[in-house]
Write a protein that holds these residues in place. Sequence first.
Motif, PDB file in Angstrom:
ATOM      1  N   VAL A 188      33.846  -7.947 -39.453  1.00 31.49           N
ATOM      2  CA  VAL A 188      34.300  -9.238 -39.975  1.00 31.49           C
ATOM      3  C   VAL A 188      34.911  -9.132 -41.370  1.00 31.49           C
ATOM      4  O   VAL A 188      35.589 -10.058 -41.817  1.00 31.49           O
ATOM      5  CB  VAL A 188      33.165 -10.294 -39.966  1.00 31.49           C
ATOM      6  N   LYS A 189      34.691  -8.015 -42.040  1.00 28.89           N
ATOM      7  CA  LYS A 189      35.251  -7.825 -43.380  1.00 28.89           C
ATOM      8  C   LYS A 189      35.391  -6.335 -43.643  1.00 28.89           C
ATOM      9  O   LYS A 189      34.526  -5.544 -43.279  1.00 28.89           O
ATOM     10  CB  LYS A 189      34.321  -8.451 -44.422  1.00 28.89           C
ATOM     11  N   GLY A 190      36.493  -5.943 -44.269  1.00 31.40           N
ATOM     12  CA  GLY A 190      36.670  -4.562 -44.694  1.00 31.40           C
ATOM     13  C   GLY A 190      37.403  -3.669 -43.722  1.00 31.40           C
ATOM     14  O   GLY A 190      37.179  -2.461 -43.718  1.00 31.40           O
ATOM     15  N   LEU A 191      38.306  -4.223 -42.924  1.00 34.74           N
ATOM     16  CA  LEU A 191      39.030  -3.396 -41.951  1.00 34.74           C
ATOM     17  C   LEU A 191      39.776  -2.240 -42.614  1.00 34.74           C
ATOM     18  O   LEU A 191      39.891  -1.174 -42.029  1.00 34.74           O
ATOM     19  CB  LEU A 191      40.008  -4.250 -41.138  1.00 34.74           C
TER      20      LEU A 191
ATOM     21  N   ALA B 158      33.314  10.288 -36.853  1.00 29.96           N
ATOM     22  CA  ALA B 158      34.120  11.451 -36.484  1.00 29.96           C
ATOM     23  C   ALA B 158      35.543  11.017 -36.152  1.00 29.96           C
ATOM     24  O   ALA B 158      36.022  11.191 -35.029  1.00 29.96           O
ATOM     25  CB  ALA B 158      33.476  12.167 -35.300  1.00 29.96           C
ATOM     26  N   ALA B 159      36.206  10.433 -37.139  1.00 28.63           N
ATOM     27  CA  ALA B 159      37.590   9.987 -36.978  1.00 28.63           C
ATOM     28  C   ALA B 159      38.202   9.818 -38.365  1.00 28.63           C
ATOM     29  O   ALA B 159      37.489   9.510 -39.322  1.00 28.63           O
ATOM     30  CB  ALA B 159      37.633   8.664 -36.220  1.00 28.63           C
ATOM     31  N   PRO B 160      39.505  10.008 -38.460  1.00 30.49           N
ATOM     32  CA  PRO B 160      40.171   9.814 -39.743  1.00 30.49           C
ATOM     33  C   PRO B 160      40.414   8.326 -40.017  1.00 30.49           C
ATOM     34  O   PRO B 160      40.495   7.522 -39.079  1.00 30.49           O
ATOM     35  CB  PRO B 160      41.501  10.547 -39.561  1.00 30.49           C
ATOM     36  N   PRO B 161      40.561   7.964 -41.292  1.00 32.27           N
ATOM     37  CA  PRO B 161      40.828   6.562 -41.637  1.00 32.27           C
ATOM     38  C   PRO B 161      42.315   6.226 -41.509  1.00 32.27           C
ATOM     39  O   PRO B 161      42.954   5.758 -42.446  1.00 32.27           O
ATOM     40  CB  PRO B 161      40.346   6.480 -43.089  1.00 32.27           C
TER      41      PRO B 161
ATOM     42  N   LYS C   5      41.544   4.227 -36.526  1.00 26.87           N
ATOM     43  CA  LYS C   5      40.719   5.159 -35.745  1.00 26.87           C
ATOM     44  C   LYS C   5      39.267   5.178 -36.216  1.00 26.87           C
ATOM     45  O   LYS C   5      38.343   5.222 -35.404  1.00 26.87           O
ATOM     46  CB  LYS C   5      41.310   6.565 -35.779  1.00 26.87           C
ATOM     47  N   ALA C   6      39.045   5.137 -37.523  1.00 25.16           N
ATOM     48  CA  ALA C   6      37.678   5.140 -38.040  1.00 25.16           C
ATOM     49  C   ALA C   6      36.953   3.849 -37.650  1.00 25.16           C
ATOM     50  O   ALA C   6      35.765   3.877 -37.308  1.00 25.16           O
ATOM     51  CB  ALA C   6      37.671   5.330 -39.554  1.00 25.16           C
ATOM     52  N   ASN C   7      37.650   2.727 -37.675  1.00 20.66           N
ATOM     53  CA  ASN C   7      37.046   1.457 -37.262  1.00 20.66           C
ATOM     54  C   ASN C   7      36.656   1.499 -35.788  1.00 20.66           C
ATOM     55  O   ASN C   7      35.567   1.062 -35.410  1.00 20.66           O
ATOM     56  CB  ASN C   7      38.001   0.288 -37.506  1.00 20.66           C
TER      57      ASN C   7
ATOM     58  N   ASN D 228      33.906   0.121 -47.096  1.00 21.53           N
ATOM     59  CA  ASN D 228      32.804  -0.842 -47.084  1.00 21.53           C
ATOM     60  C   ASN D 228      33.139  -1.961 -46.119  1.00 21.53           C
ATOM     61  O   ASN D 228      34.180  -2.606 -46.247  1.00 21.53           O
ATOM     62  CB  ASN D 228      32.570  -1.398 -48.487  1.00 21.53           C
ATOM     63  N   LYS D 229      32.251  -2.177 -45.159  1.00 23.60           N
ATOM     64  CA  LYS D 229      32.517  -3.134 -44.102  1.00 23.60           C
ATOM     65  C   LYS D 229      31.332  -4.068 -43.897  1.00 23.60           C
ATOM     66  O   LYS D 229      30.200  -3.721 -44.207  1.00 23.60           O
ATOM     67  CB  LYS D 229      32.807  -2.398 -42.788  1.00 23.60           C
TER      68      LYS D 229
END
Length: 91
Positions: free
Chosen positions: A60-63, A30-33, A37-39, A67-68
């Motif tokens: 650790v990958k995909g900030l 529930a946050a925009p990218p 904010k999404a992270n 895909n993270k």
Amino acid sequence: MTKISVRIIPNAHCSAAVGQEGETWKIRVAAPPIEGKANKELVRFLAEALDLAPSEIEIVKGLGSKNKLVEVPLSYEDVKQALNSTQKYAG
């Protein structure tokens, strides 16, 4: 430590696990990218779902990607059980 593969779906009404595709968890946030904010929301959601402190969770990958790869101090079975218990179905 366990690394889990996550695909986020930003701008959701509420944050929730919505299923798995192979080994990748699909999680609505529930946050925009925008501006991380999404992270931050992903880490907050996982901390709550896994009963961990946010500082124990690391992307650790995909900030900058949907895909993270996320590292948590739990076994994969504990992660799977916790996320399955909080899962909401896409629809």
